[in-house]
Write an enzyme that holds these catalytic residues in place. Structure first.
Site, PDB file in Angstrom:
ATOM      1  N   CYS A   1     -21.991 -12.386  -9.789  1.00  0.00           N
ATOM      2  CA  CYS A   1     -22.853 -11.257 -10.152  1.00  0.00           C
ATOM      3  C   CYS A   1     -22.726 -10.094  -9.184  1.00  0.00           C
ATOM      4  O   CYS A   1     -23.498  -9.168  -9.217  1.00  0.00           O
ATOM      5  CB  CYS A   1     -24.306 -11.713 -10.275  1.00  0.00           C
ATOM      6  SG  CYS A   1     -24.982 -12.308  -8.731  1.00  0.00           S
TER       7      CYS A   1
ATOM      8  N   MET B   1       8.178  12.702  -4.319  1.00  0.00           N
ATOM      9  CA  MET B   1       9.341  12.694  -3.451  1.00  0.00           C
ATOM     10  C   MET B   1      10.322  13.759  -3.915  1.00  0.00           C
ATOM     11  O   MET B   1      10.110  14.404  -4.917  1.00  0.00           O
ATOM     12  CB  MET B   1       9.939  11.296  -3.428  1.00  0.00           C
ATOM     13  CG  MET B   1       8.987  10.314  -2.760  1.00  0.00           C
ATOM     14  SD  MET B   1       9.717   8.731  -2.493  1.00  0.00           S
ATOM     15  CE  MET B   1       9.792   8.144  -4.159  1.00  0.00           C
TER      16      MET B   1
ATOM     17  N   HIS C   1       2.608  19.492 -13.352  1.00  0.00           N
ATOM     18  CA  HIS C   1       2.090  18.557 -12.348  1.00  0.00           C
ATOM     19  C   HIS C   1       0.604  18.283 -12.563  1.00  0.00           C
ATOM     20  O   HIS C   1       0.156  17.146 -12.569  1.00  0.00           O
ATOM     21  CB  HIS C   1       2.323  19.144 -10.954  1.00  0.00           C
ATOM     22  CG  HIS C   1       1.785  18.303  -9.847  1.00  0.00           C
ATOM     23  ND1 HIS C   1       0.526  18.503  -9.312  1.00  0.00           N
ATOM     24  CD2 HIS C   1       2.304  17.229  -9.216  1.00  0.00           C
ATOM     25  CE1 HIS C   1       0.319  17.595  -8.382  1.00  0.00           C
ATOM     26  NE2 HIS C   1       1.379  16.809  -8.287  1.00  0.00           N
TER      27      HIS C   1
ATOM     28  N   LYS D   1      13.559   4.648 -11.990  1.00  0.00           N
ATOM     29  CA  LYS D   1      14.477   5.640 -12.549  1.00  0.00           C
ATOM     30  C   LYS D   1      15.875   5.058 -12.660  1.00  0.00           C
ATOM     31  O   LYS D   1      16.520   5.153 -13.706  1.00  0.00           O
ATOM     32  CB  LYS D   1      14.476   6.881 -11.651  1.00  0.00           C
ATOM     33  CG  LYS D   1      15.050   8.111 -12.281  1.00  0.00           C
ATOM     34  CD  LYS D   1      15.003   9.285 -11.312  1.00  0.00           C
ATOM     35  CE  LYS D   1      13.591   9.797 -11.091  1.00  0.00           C
ATOM     36  NZ  LYS D   1      13.476  10.638  -9.892  1.00  0.00           N
TER      37      LYS D   1
ATOM     38  N   TYR E   1     -18.303 -17.252 -16.128  1.00  0.00           N
ATOM     39  CA  TYR E   1     -18.564 -15.876 -16.568  1.00  0.00           C
ATOM     40  C   TYR E   1     -18.565 -14.928 -15.388  1.00  0.00           C
ATOM     41  O   TYR E   1     -18.668 -15.342 -14.235  1.00  0.00           O
ATOM     42  CB  TYR E   1     -19.908 -15.780 -17.306  1.00  0.00           C
ATOM     43  CG  TYR E   1     -21.110 -15.982 -16.417  1.00  0.00           C
ATOM     44  CD1 TYR E   1     -21.667 -14.908 -15.710  1.00  0.00           C
ATOM     45  CD2 TYR E   1     -21.697 -17.237 -16.267  1.00  0.00           C
ATOM     46  CE1 TYR E   1     -22.758 -15.089 -14.877  1.00  0.00           C
ATOM     47  CE2 TYR E   1     -22.790 -17.425 -15.437  1.00  0.00           C
ATOM     48  CZ  TYR E   1     -23.313 -16.345 -14.740  1.00  0.00           C
ATOM     49  OH  TYR E   1     -24.376 -16.518 -13.909  1.00  0.00           O
TER      50      TYR E   1
ATOM     51  N   ARG F   1      10.810   6.628 -18.889  1.00  0.00           N
ATOM     52  CA  ARG F   1       9.879   5.653 -18.314  1.00  0.00           C
ATOM     53  C   ARG F   1       8.710   5.519 -19.265  1.00  0.00           C
ATOM     54  O   ARG F   1       8.495   6.384 -20.121  1.00  0.00           O
ATOM     55  CB  ARG F   1       9.384   6.116 -16.953  1.00  0.00           C
ATOM     56  CG  ARG F   1       8.693   7.459 -17.029  1.00  0.00           C
ATOM     57  CD  ARG F   1       8.364   7.997 -15.650  1.00  0.00           C
ATOM     58  NE  ARG F   1       7.889   9.365 -15.766  1.00  0.00           N
ATOM     59  CZ  ARG F   1       8.054  10.299 -14.839  1.00  0.00           C
ATOM     60  NH1 ARG F   1       8.671  10.023 -13.729  1.00  0.00           N
ATOM     61  NH2 ARG F   1       7.589  11.506 -15.017  1.00  0.00           N
TER      62      ARG F   1
ATOM     63  N   ARG G   1      18.499  11.959  -6.373  1.00  0.00           N
ATOM     64  CA  ARG G   1      17.125  11.785  -6.877  1.00  0.00           C
ATOM     65  C   ARG G   1      16.484  10.534  -6.311  1.00  0.00           C
ATOM     66  O   ARG G   1      17.108   9.489  -6.203  1.00  0.00           O
ATOM     67  CB  ARG G   1      17.159  11.656  -8.407  1.00  0.00           C
ATOM     68  CG  ARG G   1      18.146  12.583  -9.071  1.00  0.00           C
ATOM     69  CD  ARG G   1      18.326  12.262 -10.541  1.00  0.00           C
ATOM     70  NE  ARG G   1      17.109  12.446 -11.305  1.00  0.00           N
ATOM     71  CZ  ARG G   1      16.986  12.097 -12.582  1.00  0.00           C
ATOM     72  NH1 ARG G   1      17.997  11.512 -13.210  1.00  0.00           N
ATOM     73  NH2 ARG G   1      15.851  12.295 -13.210  1.00  0.00           N
TER      74      ARG G   1
ATOM     75  N   GLY H   1       6.648  13.728  -8.756  1.00  0.00           N
ATOM     76  CA  GLY H   1       6.643  14.858  -7.844  1.00  0.00           C
ATOM     77  C   GLY H   1       6.343  14.518  -6.399  1.00  0.00           C
ATOM     78  O   GLY H   1       6.216  15.406  -5.561  1.00  0.00           O
TER      79      GLY H   1
ATOM     80  N   SER I   1     -24.282 -18.860  -8.856  1.00  0.00           N
ATOM     81  CA  SER I   1     -23.789 -17.522  -9.134  1.00  0.00           C
ATOM     82  C   SER I   1     -23.344 -16.934  -7.811  1.00  0.00           C
ATOM     83  O   SER I   1     -24.125 -16.855  -6.861  1.00  0.00           O
ATOM     84  CB  SER I   1     -24.890 -16.668  -9.768  1.00  0.00           C
ATOM     85  OG  SER I   1     -24.405 -15.361  -9.970  1.00  0.00           O
TER      86      SER I   1
HETATM   87  P1  ADP Z   1      11.086  13.417 -10.301  1.00  0.00           P
HETATM   88  O1  ADP Z   1      11.174  11.984  -9.939  1.00  0.00           O
HETATM   89  O2  ADP Z   1      10.221  14.206  -9.414  1.00  0.00           O
HETATM   90  O3  ADP Z   1      10.831  13.607 -11.756  1.00  0.00           O
HETATM   91  P2  ADP Z   1      13.860  13.823 -10.835  1.00  0.00           P
HETATM   92  O4  ADP Z   1      14.799  13.002 -10.039  1.00  0.00           O
HETATM   93  O5  ADP Z   1      13.604  13.372 -12.193  1.00  0.00           O
HETATM   94  O6  ADP Z   1      12.538  14.022 -10.016  1.00  0.00           O
HETATM   95  O7  ADP Z   1      14.464  15.270 -10.845  1.00  0.00           O
HETATM   96  C1  ADP Z   1      13.737  16.391 -11.218  1.00  0.00           C
HETATM   97  C2  ADP Z   1      14.471  17.186 -12.261  1.00  0.00           C
HETATM   98  O8  ADP Z   1      15.753  17.544 -11.833  1.00  0.00           O
HETATM   99  C3  ADP Z   1      14.705  16.423 -13.531  1.00  0.00           C
HETATM  100  O9  ADP Z   1      13.598  16.539 -14.349  1.00  0.00           O
HETATM  101  C4  ADP Z   1      15.888  17.110 -14.138  1.00  0.00           C
HETATM  102  O10 ADP Z   1      15.484  18.183 -14.943  1.00  0.00           O
HETATM  103  C5  ADP Z   1      16.620  17.615 -12.941  1.00  0.00           C
HETATM  104  N1  ADP Z   1      17.782  16.772 -12.728  1.00  0.00           N
HETATM  105  C6  ADP Z   1      17.822  15.615 -12.052  1.00  0.00           C
HETATM  106  N2  ADP Z   1      19.048  15.084 -12.119  1.00  0.00           N
HETATM  107  C7  ADP Z   1      19.796  15.921 -12.866  1.00  0.00           C
HETATM  108  C8  ADP Z   1      21.126  15.925 -13.319  1.00  0.00           C
HETATM  109  N3  ADP Z   1      21.962  14.937 -13.027  1.00  0.00           N
HETATM  110  N4  ADP Z   1      21.545  16.954 -14.059  1.00  0.00           N
HETATM  111  C9  ADP Z   1      20.690  17.940 -14.366  1.00  0.00           C
HETATM  112  N5  ADP Z   1      19.430  18.006 -13.991  1.00  0.00           N
HETATM  113  C10 ADP Z   1      18.974  17.006 -13.248  1.00  0.00           C
HETATM  114 MG    MG Z   2      11.857  13.124 -13.269  1.00  0.00          MG
END
Ligand code: ADP
Ligand code: MG
Ligand code: MG
Length: 930
Positions: free
Chosen positions: A890, A141, A498, A60, A910, A380, A130, A139, A823
């Site tokens: 094998c 963490m 999710h 990220k 192979y 990503r 984040r 989701g 083999s």
């Molecule tokens: P995950 O890794 O679980 O996707 P994120 O770090 O992407 O978690 O955060 C989850 C959500 O929080 C993001 O999808 C976004 O909508 C919201 N979010 C994260 N950072 C910001 C930010 N700087 N401003 C507004 N919303 C945010």
């Molecule tokens: Mg995210």
């Protein structure tokens, strides 16, 4: 930490007075905390990182930096490196001393860019905190939004924006996330609902609100005070008002979350090492919850379910972050945005193509629109189904976004098999009436018993039942259940929920957001109108159409298989065309040959269609179980002397011969490796007394005699007992009969009406001593010469051996003197090399994975450092004597992409795998070669 690649180069420091943020160096060991290390990397106006630094900044953080670099609108912030995480865990959850200053610097830099101050009571700068590991773990963490709000700053935000409702909506969200993630206020039992949710629902009921957006500012203020009271009651602590205390609490929680149960399970499932660690991103908040001109959403640059080149995604107006994913309200399809916010939509379309051109792959991104202004929050490479991986690679190659080699590398080898899995029988589907329809989030056909909890899914799975996990929506807690189920069905949530995300990645069938379904967890049932489906009832879900059916629906061959079988025209199936393109690429780049393990003409034929170039393992023992053959086999085993044994073997000869004929014909000139009898004889005998009595009667002997012989043949460790070439050496007449059957079959098909070329390779199992092989080879050559003379033909053949016990690998030079080929039987080699029974290791392998003793099941993916080295020694020693010695593998590992890479690298000729794995192996071999 073993990550050299992306670490910043060590630089000599000019002056120790410089801000710590600007200093560069590398961490040698995570125990140390030298002052010179750079712990935080900025993104925004000034950007320190880039996409290549994902090991250090997490996926990220690295991509936020990259997006900032290419001029996309990213709210500024900074990333705390994964090295800090490693340090944190190596030092009893303490931070390096210099981190505090580094974080302060980061905050100051953002403050300057935004013209706002963190904690300012009149116009506060707010942050999101984040997580972000090297590989995305959706989701798994925790994220905290709106950090920096307290009783004062919330008033400042309200005044500054003239929008008190918005300010208090942010505040209540922040307290909820902080209370949950940092202070640990969570449901205490599985039955309990999430406590903040409960408080909110309670208030909504009191004031007659349906949606969370129905709550007005006074309601939200009340909610804030109830949330605070809840925290106090549960933890005995006040919700912190100091913004830096909030920030450090959140940073600690992100690092802590790396070791939470969800994250650990996820890492186990995907083989992510625990020592990678997560980074922490501290980023300026932007707000999608500022009213009707604000929104938040997620999108894919192409359809992640089927790979089609269409813009795909969803958003919610006046919402924040997780609302879209959590299924709180049902989001709108992205196309709607062109009507609701045309300007932002146009910008999004431009970003969509810019992202693809820059990252040269399908992107999954998150955005927020604050008062019509678009911000990018994440991008990503998108997770995708097997089908879409194939389609995207092929189409992106056509669009010149990636070359062939890159395209081959972009398709996880496993995913090609999803083009071959059965689909529901169209005729049966026509007759069945769907009871409901949801979103087609994970393609494929799944049938099973409905279960409503992860625990139930696991229980049924352990009993061997197939299940469909049905939930209102899934959360990471359901992961175990999703792993255990065939398919996943949810009544809420969109295509980026999710459930959809995780199912796609696991390759599970998934239908989500089937809103007409009402799930009643308490009563263990679901209903659609007056149709009631109880836990344990069978349903079928079609992840390609989104339809849900009662009962079990039979499945049929996929389009690709139908084309291969000549039941469908290639031009009629786009899926087949995709398959063919990828397989052509694979064959162009791979160096390894691909063979199959097949014991019957039918298996051989289907493997040939899938591209096998020969049989690498034809097990003869399976042939003895059919029809009356088993009687002759048993007579042979129970024989009291050689003459009797020979008589029984003579009965078996014609059966074996005709089986080989069938296989030779099916293989039509491709090489066929036939393994001589391998399993311990006891396996062929009846196990219960009734069957023994029946056998006694058939053979005309007493049941005592049969029982006695059965007992005599019983072994303590049959896998290490009288088996493999040990049988052929104690009873040469067995080898003699098998060799004769093989060569007579060769002679017959060579001279048949439609002559077939044959290339038999006779393989002696379980050789550890060269002498064992010498005895067998002598018999085989003698019989070959006899058959040639008797039939008046000449044919060529090879005699080789399996290398499947360590001594065989270590003395491979001696063995190579006698063998025409090797083999590697990596199943037995793993079993004997690790001293681990393949049939009994289930009881501790799970624990071993948990303890990180073993990263993977060594019977599924070869233990490269141990058993792999035996293979390497065997190859080197064998080729030392015969440089051109043909060597294959094998074992089960022949179909495992990671093992295939290893076999490619040690120079095997192979790999051989089961027929359905052949396309996977072709692709994996190409990837290994590239
Ligand atoms: P995950 O890794 O679980 O996707 P994120 O770090 O992407 O978690 O955060 C989850 C959500 O929080 C993001 O999808 C976004 O909508 C919201 N979010 C994260 N950072 C910001 C930010 N700087 N401003 C507004 N919303 C945010
Ligand atoms: Mg995210
Ligand atoms: Mg074996």
């Amino acid at each position: 930490m073993a990550k050299k690649e992306n670490k910043p180069k060590a630089k000599k420091q000019a002056s120790s007075k410089k801000s710590p943020v600007a200093k560069k160096s590398s961490v040698k060991t995570s125990k140390k905390s030298p002052k010179s290390v750079k712990y935080t990397y900025l993104f925004g106006k000034k950007t320190d990182g880039d996409a290549k630094m994902r090991n250090l900044l997490g996926g990220k953080g690295a991509n936020l930096a990259e997006m900032a670099r290419i001029g996309l609108p990213v709210p500024p912030g900074f990333t705390i490196t994964t090295e800090v995480c490693a340090y944190f865990y190596a030092n009893g959850k303490k931070y390096p001393t210099a981190l505090a200053a580094s974080v302060k610097e980061g905050v100051a830099s953002v403050e300057k860019q935004m013209g706002k101050l963190f904690g300012d009571a009149s116009d506060p700068l707010l942050f999101s905190v984040r997580s972000g590991a090297r590989e995305s773990m959706p989701g798994m963490m925790d994220t905290i939004l709106n950090l920096g709000l307290n009783d004062q700053t919330v008033e400042g935000l309200a005044a500054k924006t003239s929008n008190p409702r918005f300010a208090y909506d942010c505040y209540r969200r922040f307290i909820q996330m902080y209370g949950d993630v940092v202070m640990g206020v969570q449901a205490r039992t599985e039955a309990e609902t999430e406590p903040f949710h409960e408080v909110m629902e309670g208030l909504k009921k009191e004031v007659g609100a349906v949606l969370d957006t129905d709550l007005d500012v006074e309601n939200l203020k009340e909610l804030v005070s109830r949330y605070k009271a809840l925290i106090k009651e549960r933890t005995g602590k006040q919700f912190p008002q100091d913004v830096y205390e909030q920030l450090w609490g959140a940073i600690g929680a992100v690092f802590d979350s790396w070791m939470n149960e969800r994250a650990i399970i996820y890492r186990q499932k995907y083989g992510i090492p625990a020592d990678w660690g997560t980074a922490v991103n501290v980023q300026t908040m932007v707000f999608g919850n500022k009213g009707e001109t604000s929104a938040t959403g997620v999108a894919f640059t192409r359809d992640p379910a089927n790979g089609e080149n269409v813009f795909y995604g969803e958003y919610l107006i006046n919402a924040q972050g997780e609302d879209v994913v959590a299924g709180v309200r049902t989001p709108h399809k992205i196309a709607m945005l062109s009507k609701e916010m045309p300007k932002a939509y146009k910008e999004l379309l431009a970003i969509r193509s810019k992202l693809e051109r820059h990252f040269r792959d399908m992107q999954d991104f998150e955005f927020t629109i604050e008062e019509n202004k678009l911000y990018m929050l994440q991008t990503r490479n998108g997770k995708r189904t097997g089908l879409s991986a194939v389609r995207i690679a092929v189409e992106m190659n056509k669009e010149r976004l990636m070359d062939e080699k890159t395209a081959v590398g972009k398709i996880p080898a496993e995913s090609i098999s999803s083009l071959l899995v059965p689909v529901f029988d169209p005729a049966a589907v026509k007759k069945a009436k769907p009871i409901a329809k949801g979103l087609n989030a994970g393609p494929g056909a799944a049938t099973g018993k409905v279960v409503f909890s992860a625990a139930m899914a696991e229980l049924e799975n352990s009993k061997g039942s197939k299940t469909i996990l049905c939930r209102e929506e899934t959360s990471p807690e359901d992961l175990r259940g999703m792993i255990a189920s065939e398919g996943i069905l949810t009544s809420r949530g969109g295509v980026s929920s999710h459930a959809a995300l995780v199912a796609r990645q696991m390759g599970k069938v998934c239908v989500c957001g089937a809103s007409s379904i009402h799930v009643d967890y308490a009563k263990h049932l679901m209903s659609v109108g007056d149709i009631v489906v109880k836990e344990g009832d069978y349903i079928s879900i079609d992840g390609t159409t989104g339809e849900i059916f009662l009962g079990e629906i039979p499945t049929v061959d996929s389009e690709v298989v139908r084309v291969l079988n000549g039941k469908m025209k290639p031009a009629k199936s786009y899926t087949y065309q995709l398959f063919e393109t990828v397989m052509k690429w694979a064959d162009k780049y791979r160096k390894l040959g691909i063979r199959t393990n097949a014991d019957s003409p039918a298996q051989a034929k289907s493997a040939l269609l899938l591209g096998a170039e020969g049989i690498g393992l034809c097990r003869t023992e399976h042939m003895f179980f059919e029809g009356d053959r088993i009687d002759s086999m048993r007579r042979m085993i129970l024989a009291s002397d050689t003459a009797e044994r020979k008589a029984a073997l003579a009965e078996l000869l014609p059966y074996q011969r005709s089986d080989f004929e069938g296989i030779f014909k099916a293989m039509d000139g491709h090489p066929v490796t036939i393994r001589l009898l391998d399993p311990p004889l006891h396996e062929f005998l009846p196990h219960d007394s009734a069957a023994r009595n029946a056998l006694a009667e058939k053979l005309g002997v007493s049941s005592e005699f049969v029982a006695e012989r059965c007992n005599a043949l019983k072994e303590q460790n049959p896998m290490l007992g009288h088996r493999g070439c040990r049988l052929g050496n104690s009873y040469p007449e067995i080898t003699e009969m098998q060799a004769r059957a093989i060569f007579e079959a060769v002679a017959k098909v060579m001279k048949g009406r439609k002559p077939v070329k044959v290339m038999p390779e006779v393989m002696v199992p379980l050789v550890g001593f060269v002498q064992e092989l010498k005895f067998q080879v002598a018999i085989i050559h003698r019989v070959a010469a006899e058959v040639m003379k008797e039939k008046g033909v000449k044919f060529s053949y090879m005699v080789g051996t399996m290398i499947e016990i360590p001594r065989g690998a270590i003395t491979a030079d001696e063995i190579a003197e006698v063998a025409d080929f090797f083999s590697f039987g990596t199943n037995d080699l793993t079993q004997t090399g690790l001293g681990m029974s393949r049939d009994d290791s289930g009881s501790f392998l799970g624990k071993y994975k948990e303890l990180d003793i073993l990263a993977k099941n060594p019977f599924a993916s070869i233990d490269q450092a141990g058993i792999g080295q035996l293979v390497k020694i065997g190859v080197e020693k064998g080729r030392g004597v015969k440089p051109k010695l043909k060597i294959g593998v094998c074992g089960e590992h022949g179909g495992d992409p990671e093992s295939i890479r290893f076999f490619n690298d040690v120079g095997l000729n192979y790999v051989s795998c089961s027929p359905p794995r052949v396309p996977v192996a072709r692709l994996a071999a190409a990837q290994a070669a590239i």
